[in-house]
Design a protein around this motif. Structure first.
Motif, PDB file in Angstrom:
ATOM      1  N   PRO A 196       0.813  -1.227   0.000  1.00 40.59           N
ATOM      2  CA  PRO A 196       0.000   0.000   0.000  1.00 40.59           C
ATOM      3  C   PRO A 196       0.843   1.272   0.000  1.00 40.59           C
ATOM      4  CG  PRO A 196      -0.909  -1.603   1.537  1.00 40.59           C
ATOM      5  CD  PRO A 196       0.425  -2.125   1.117  1.00 40.59           C
ATOM      6  N   ALA A 197       1.904   1.280   0.795  1.00 41.40           N
ATOM      7  CA  ALA A 197       2.771   2.463   0.859  1.00 41.40           C
ATOM      8  C   ALA A 197       3.534   2.655  -0.443  1.00 41.40           C
ATOM      9  CB  ALA A 197       3.741   2.334   2.027  1.00 41.40           C
ATOM     10  N   MET A 198       3.904   1.571  -1.113  1.00 41.00           N
ATOM     11  CA  MET A 198       4.616   1.684  -2.391  1.00 41.00           C
ATOM     12  C   MET A 198       3.681   2.153  -3.493  1.00 41.00           C
ATOM     13  SD  MET A 198       7.027  -1.707  -2.065  1.00 41.00           S
ATOM     14  CE  MET A 198       8.107  -1.390  -3.464  1.00 41.00           C
ATOM     15  N   ALA A 199       2.437   1.678  -3.477  1.00 42.55           N
ATOM     16  CA  ALA A 199       1.467   2.141  -4.476  1.00 42.55           C
ATOM     17  C   ALA A 199       1.185   3.626  -4.311  1.00 42.55           C
ATOM     18  CB  ALA A 199       0.171   1.344  -4.358  1.00 42.55           C
ATOM     19  N   ALA A 200       1.248   4.111  -3.079  1.00 41.13           N
ATOM     20  CA  ALA A 200       0.996   5.529  -2.790  1.00 41.13           C
ATOM     21  C   ALA A 200       2.235   6.393  -2.987  1.00 41.13           C
ATOM     22  CB  ALA A 200       0.494   5.674  -1.359  1.00 41.13           C
ATOM     23  N   GLY A 201       3.363   5.769  -3.335  1.00 42.07           N
ATOM     24  CA  GLY A 201       4.592   6.525  -3.511  1.00 42.07           C
ATOM     25  C   GLY A 201       5.233   6.966  -2.219  1.00 42.07           C
ATOM     26  N   GLU A 202       4.749   6.431  -1.100  1.00 38.05           N
ATOM     27  CA  GLU A 202       5.295   6.815   0.206  1.00 38.05           C
ATOM     28  C   GLU A 202       6.533   6.001   0.561  1.00 38.05           C
ATOM     29  OE1 GLU A 202       1.963   6.026   2.644  1.00 38.05           O
ATOM     30  OE2 GLU A 202       0.771   7.726   1.896  1.00 38.05           O
ATOM     31  N   ARG A 203       6.691   4.839  -0.066  1.00 38.75           N
ATOM     32  CA  ARG A 203       7.866   3.999   0.103  1.00 38.75           C
ATOM     33  C   ARG A 203       8.366   3.600  -1.284  1.00 38.75           C
ATOM     34  NH1 ARG A 203       7.483   5.896   4.310  1.00 38.75           N
ATOM     35  NH2 ARG A 203       7.396   4.953   6.390  1.00 38.75           N
ATOM     36  N   ILE A 204       9.679   3.626  -1.456  1.00 40.44           N
ATOM     37  CA  ILE A 204      10.285   3.298  -2.738  1.00 40.44           C
ATOM     38  C   ILE A 204      11.007   1.967  -2.612  1.00 40.44           C
ATOM     39  CG2 ILE A 204      11.873   4.088  -4.549  1.00 40.44           C
ATOM     40  CD1 ILE A 204       9.367   5.842  -4.071  1.00 40.44           C
ATOM     41  N   GLY A 205      10.946   1.171  -3.676  1.00 44.31           N
ATOM     42  CA  GLY A 205      11.611  -0.122  -3.681  1.00 44.31           C
ATOM     43  C   GLY A 205      12.652  -0.213  -4.770  1.00 44.31           C
ATOM     44  N   CYS A 206      13.591  -1.132  -4.603  1.00 42.91           N
ATOM     45  CA  CYS A 206      14.546  -1.447  -5.659  1.00 42.91           C
ATOM     46  C   CYS A 206      14.680  -2.961  -5.741  1.00 42.91           C
ATOM     47  CB  CYS A 206      15.892  -0.765  -5.434  1.00 42.91           C
ATOM     48  SG  CYS A 206      16.818  -1.320  -3.984  1.00 42.91           S
ATOM     49  N   PHE A 207      15.402  -3.437  -6.736  1.00 42.83           N
ATOM     50  CA  PHE A 207      15.428  -4.859  -7.076  1.00 42.83           C
ATOM     51  C   PHE A 207      16.870  -5.236  -7.361  1.00 42.83           C
ATOM     52  CE2 PHE A 207      14.985  -8.381 -10.125  1.00 42.83           C
ATOM     53  CZ  PHE A 207      13.929  -9.133  -9.616  1.00 42.83           C
ATOM     54  N   GLY A 208      17.487  -6.009  -6.470  1.00 40.06           N
ATOM     55  CA  GLY A 208      18.908  -6.309  -6.583  1.00 40.06           C
ATOM     56  C   GLY A 208      19.177  -7.712  -7.085  1.00 40.06           C
ATOM     57  N   LEU A 209      19.402  -7.846  -8.392  1.00 38.33           N
ATOM     58  CA  LEU A 209      19.744  -9.138  -8.987  1.00 38.33           C
ATOM     59  C   LEU A 209      21.129  -9.092  -9.630  1.00 38.33           C
ATOM     60  CD1 LEU A 209      18.935 -12.036  -9.810  1.00 38.33           C
ATOM     61  CD2 LEU A 209      17.908 -11.053 -11.887  1.00 38.33           C
ATOM     62  N   THR A 210      21.344  -8.129 -10.535  1.00 39.20           N
ATOM     63  CA  THR A 210      22.606  -8.029 -11.267  1.00 39.20           C
ATOM     64  C   THR A 210      23.772  -7.750 -10.330  1.00 39.20           C
ATOM     65  OG1 THR A 210      21.494  -7.235 -13.253  1.00 39.20           O
ATOM     66  CG2 THR A 210      23.825  -6.713 -13.039  1.00 39.20           C
ATOM     67  N   GLU A 211      24.907  -8.375 -10.617  1.00 36.64           N
ATOM     68  CA  GLU A 211      26.118  -8.181  -9.829  1.00 36.64           C
ATOM     69  C   GLU A 211      27.253  -7.689 -10.722  1.00 36.64           C
ATOM     70  OE1 GLU A 211      25.187 -11.550  -6.407  1.00 36.64           O
ATOM     71  OE2 GLU A 211      27.049 -11.670  -7.566  1.00 36.64           O
ATOM     72  N   PRO A 212      28.342  -7.183 -10.128  1.00 37.81           N
ATOM     73  CA  PRO A 212      29.461  -6.705 -10.941  1.00 37.81           C
ATOM     74  C   PRO A 212      29.984  -7.750 -11.921  1.00 37.81           C
ATOM     75  CG  PRO A 212      29.739  -5.967  -8.676  1.00 37.81           C
ATOM     76  CD  PRO A 212      28.554  -6.885  -8.685  1.00 37.81           C
ATOM     77  N   ASP A 213      29.955  -9.013 -11.539  1.00 38.45           N
ATOM     78  CA  ASP A 213      30.461 -10.076 -12.409  1.00 38.45           C
ATOM     79  C   ASP A 213      29.378 -11.071 -12.797  1.00 38.45           C
ATOM     80  OD1 ASP A 213      33.197  -9.181 -12.426  1.00 38.45           O
ATOM     81  OD2 ASP A 213      33.362  -9.920 -10.358  1.00 38.45           O
ATOM     82  N   ALA A 214      28.130 -10.692 -12.622  1.00 36.29           N
ATOM     83  CA  ALA A 214      27.021 -11.603 -12.976  1.00 36.29           C
ATOM     84  C   ALA A 214      25.855 -10.771 -13.478  1.00 36.29           C
ATOM     85  CB  ALA A 214      26.614 -12.456 -11.781  1.00 36.29           C
ATOM     86  N   GLY A 215      25.857 -10.504 -14.787  1.00 38.03           N
ATOM     87  CA  GLY A 215      24.779  -9.739 -15.392  1.00 38.03           C
ATOM     88  C   GLY A 215      23.850 -10.655 -16.164  1.00 38.03           C
ATOM     89  N   SER A 216      24.282 -11.060 -17.347  1.00 39.56           N
ATOM     90  CA  SER A 216      23.446 -11.923 -18.179  1.00 39.56           C
ATOM     91  C   SER A 216      23.302 -13.326 -17.602  1.00 39.56           C
ATOM     92  CB  SER A 216      24.033 -12.010 -19.596  1.00 39.56           C
ATOM     93  OG  SER A 216      23.967 -10.753 -20.241  1.00 39.56           O
ATOM     94  N   ASP A 217      24.194 -13.710 -16.701  1.00 40.66           N
ATOM     95  CA  ASP A 217      24.153 -15.042 -16.094  1.00 40.66           C
ATOM     96  C   ASP A 217      23.931 -14.926 -14.592  1.00 40.66           C
ATOM     97  OD1 ASP A 217      24.380 -17.695 -15.446  1.00 40.66           O
ATOM     98  OD2 ASP A 217      26.567 -17.800 -15.751  1.00 40.66           O
ATOM     99  N   PRO A 218      22.682 -14.689 -14.171  1.00 41.61           N
ATOM    100  CA  PRO A 218      22.432 -14.509 -12.731  1.00 41.61           C
ATOM    101  C   PRO A 218      22.708 -15.752 -11.901  1.00 41.61           C
ATOM    102  CG  PRO A 218      20.364 -14.633 -13.939  1.00 41.61           C
ATOM    103  CD  PRO A 218      21.460 -14.550 -14.967  1.00 41.61           C
ATOM    104  N   SER A 219      22.774 -16.917 -12.543  1.00 42.50           N
ATOM    105  CA  SER A 219      23.088 -18.128 -11.779  1.00 42.50           C
ATOM    106  C   SER A 219      24.506 -18.080 -11.230  1.00 42.50           C
ATOM    107  CB  SER A 219      22.919 -19.365 -12.663  1.00 42.50           C
ATOM    108  OG  SER A 219      23.878 -19.379 -13.720  1.00 42.50           O
ATOM    109  N   ALA A 220      25.329 -17.170 -11.751  1.00 44.51           N
ATOM    110  CA  ALA A 220      26.704 -17.032 -11.276  1.00 44.51           C
ATOM    111  C   ALA A 220      26.821 -16.035 -10.126  1.00 44.51           C
ATOM    112  CB  ALA A 220      27.615 -16.598 -12.426  1.00 44.51           C
TER     113      ALA A 220
END
Length: 395
Positions: free
Chosen positions: A124-148
């Motif tokens: 609810p807070a994110m839909a209202a713009g009161e809280r912001i989220g981010c998504f951490g998958l990519t790494e310095p040495d693991a972009g196209s291959d997230p299994s690494a």
């Protein structure tokens, strides 16, 4: 059915086939972009500033997590979401990217894989713009291959301890919560990818904006370090185990990109067309020269094909018949097309096209990033190659 004038790039009047609700979304977001983004985007881009003041306005329009249902989210259709992304990116890719990171990545991860308590706490807070989220998958040495990925989560009594690094994480320096994907040892002793909700004020979490950039300047991308970040046992997203978790969110973001890049390409085309109609080299309109018309026609044809592709994907998504490889078709084809159109539009503007007074080169610079994130050309090519041949060629 609408009888309003079609965009010069809409040679088949495809927007006439939009429903009243879809046209309402189109017109509302287009008006917002015309009023709030276009007058300011050159300054934001030049100063490398993401306009935080737009966040409550985007929330008020119902654009944050707009494709999700419940928890204050708008519950809009896939095509409505796509049309909104198209109109936002006509302003700038950075503005559309904010909505994608917040809604398609962070909020989608919580909505699909989170517990009831996690959903009620954050969505609810994110839909209202009161809280912001981010998504951490990519790494310095693991972009196209997230299994690494090398980021790890280790149990320590009733807590999890996360250690590792992420790169190119949108919004991380302004986020309140980070969805971090890490390898954790399962009950069978094997490593599996799990998702964790990390409040960004947790000791050991650090986000540093990546600067300077030649692309996506009116946007925020960060390096993130996780230095023995301690989390409670219930920080894990209970529904996600393995790469299926993050990939499901990536597909939501990729779908939005299929539509979004159409906006950048259309705005580039319209900028070039307007310039050509006003410019009078050799005593006549630039738009009246055969070579100029050839460029404009080729751009309009590609835009029309790209719009047909996006609309087909949207209709199938709303019908529940969209297959994963189809998103790769759209992401690969429309990103290539949009970048080509933006570059071609710049040539019509001549030397004036390298200034921020005109949008095509700004769009082209941004599209270099959009083409790369959420799967490079090479990754989507191999996804489609496997679909066609039945043979995986990733390794």
């Amino acid at each position: 059915m609408t009888t309003s004038p079609a965009s010069p790039s809409d040679l088949l009047r495809l927007d006439d086939g939009l429903s009243p609700r879809e046209r309402e979304v189109r017109d509302t977001v287009s008006e917002f972009v015309t009023r709030r983004v276009r007058p300011n985007i050159a300054r934001w881009y030049e100063d490398a500033v993401f306009p935080l003041e737009l966040i409550p306005e985007l929330a008020e329009l119902g654009l944050l997590g707009m494709h999700l249902s419940g928890y204050g989210c708008a519950g809009r259709s896939a095509v409505e979401y796509g049309v909104a992304m198209r109109e936002l990116e006509a302003g700038d890719s950075g503005i559309r990217t904010f909505v994608s990171v917040q809604g398609s990545l962070a909020m989608s991860a919580i909505h699909r894989w989170g517990s009831d308590e996690q959903k009620a706490t954050w969505l609810p807070a994110m839909a209202a713009g009161e809280r912001i989220g981010c998504f951490g998958l990519t790494e310095p040495d693991a972009g196209s291959d997230p299994s690494a990925m090398t980021t790890r989560a280790v149990r320590d009594g009733d807590e999890w301890v996360l250690t590792g690094a992420k790169r190119w994480i949108g919004l991380a320096s302004i986020a309140d919560v980070a969805v971090i994907w890490a390898k954790a040892q399962g009950e069978d002793g094997e490593d599996t990818v799990r998702g964790f909700l990390v409040p960004t004020d947790t000791p050991g979490f650090h986000a540093t904006p990546i600067e300077p950039k030649l692309s996506m300047r009116a946007s925020i991308q960060c390096d993130v370090t996780l230095d023995a970040v301690r989390l409670p046992h219930d920080a894990v997203l209970p529904g996600a185990s393995g790469l299926r978790g993050p990939f499901s969110c990536l597909n939501e973001a990729r779908y939005g990109i299929v539509w979004g890049v159409l906006g950048a390409a259309r705005d580039s085309f319209e900028s070039a067309l307007a310039y050509a109609q006003e410019r009078t080299p050799f005593g006549r309109s630039l738009a009246g020269f055969q070579l100029t018309q050839d460029k404009l026609v080729r751009m309009a044809l590609e835009l029309t094909k790209g719009q047909l592709l996006a609309l087909q994907l949207g209709r199938r998504k709303d019908a529940g018949t969209l297959e994963h490889h189809m998103i790769s078709v759209g992401k690969l084809s429309n990103c290539r097309m949009a970048l080509d159109v933006a570059r071609e539009a710049r040539t019509i503007l001549g030397g004036n096209g390298v200034t921020l007074e005109h949008s095509p080169l700004r769009h082209a610079n941004n599209l270099e990033s959009v083409r790369t994130y959420e799967g490079t050309d090479e990754v989507h090519t191999l996804i489609l190659g496997e679909r066609i041949t039945g043979l995986a060629a990733f390794r």
